[in-house]
Motif scaffolding. Structure first.
Motif, PDB file in Angstrom:
ATOM      1  N   LEU A  18     110.265 -17.931-119.436  1.00 42.41           N
ATOM      2  CA  LEU A  18     110.324 -18.289-118.018  1.00 42.41           C
ATOM      3  C   LEU A  18     109.527 -19.564-117.751  1.00 42.41           C
ATOM      4  N   LYS A  19     108.313 -19.635-118.295  1.00 44.13           N
ATOM      5  CA  LYS A  19     107.485 -20.835-118.115  1.00 44.13           C
ATOM      6  C   LYS A  19     108.201 -22.061-118.672  1.00 44.13           C
ATOM      7  N   GLU A  20     108.781 -21.911-119.854  1.00 49.05           N
ATOM      8  CA  GLU A  20     109.475 -23.037-120.469  1.00 49.05           C
ATOM      9  C   GLU A  20     110.642 -23.493-119.601  1.00 49.05           C
ATOM     10  N   GLU A  29     105.999 -31.031-118.227  1.00 45.59           N
ATOM     11  CA  GLU A  29     105.870 -30.897-119.681  1.00 45.59           C
ATOM     12  C   GLU A  29     104.752 -29.931-120.079  1.00 45.59           C
ATOM     13  N   LYS A  30     103.686 -29.898-119.290  1.00 44.38           N
ATOM     14  CA  LYS A  30     102.563 -29.010-119.605  1.00 44.38           C
ATOM     15  C   LYS A  30     103.005 -27.542-119.510  1.00 44.38           C
ATOM     16  N   LEU A  31     103.717 -27.195-118.456  1.00 43.73           N
ATOM     17  CA  LEU A  31     104.187 -25.821-118.276  1.00 43.73           C
ATOM     18  C   LEU A  31     105.205 -25.453-119.354  1.00 43.73           C
ATOM     19  N   LYS A  36     106.302 -22.463-124.541  1.00 42.50           N
ATOM     20  CA  LYS A  36     106.595 -22.457-125.977  1.00 42.50           C
ATOM     21  C   LYS A  36     105.434 -21.836-126.754  1.00 42.50           C
ATOM     22  N   LYS A  37     104.217 -22.138-126.316  1.00 37.27           N
ATOM     23  CA  LYS A  37     103.029 -21.585-126.967  1.00 37.27           C
ATOM     24  C   LYS A  37     102.992 -20.063-126.810  1.00 37.27           C
TER      25      LYS A  37
END
Length: 57
Positions: A18-20, A29-31, A36-37
């Motif tokens: 969801l974040k990606e 890009e940070k979110l 992904k992390k």
């Protein structure tokens, strides 16, 4: 792997996806990287639990 662990890993993976997706849509890009992390961490936990289960037999 216990059911609780599987649920936590699935929730972390879903949250990461969801974040990606939100990061991609909003051009954040940070979110996107955070997502992904989170997915990678959930995958690593799942793999680790699978290895433990294999040795328990």
């Amino acid at each position: 792997m216990g059911i609780a662990d599987k649920a936590k890993n699935a929730a972390q993976d879903a949250a990461g996806k969801l974040k990606e997706a939100v990061g991609d849509v909003t051009n954040n890009e940070k979110l996107e990287a955070e997502g992904k992390k989170d997915q990678a961490a959930a995958s690593a936990k799942k793999t680790g639990e699978g290895v433990k289960d294999a040795f328990k037999g």
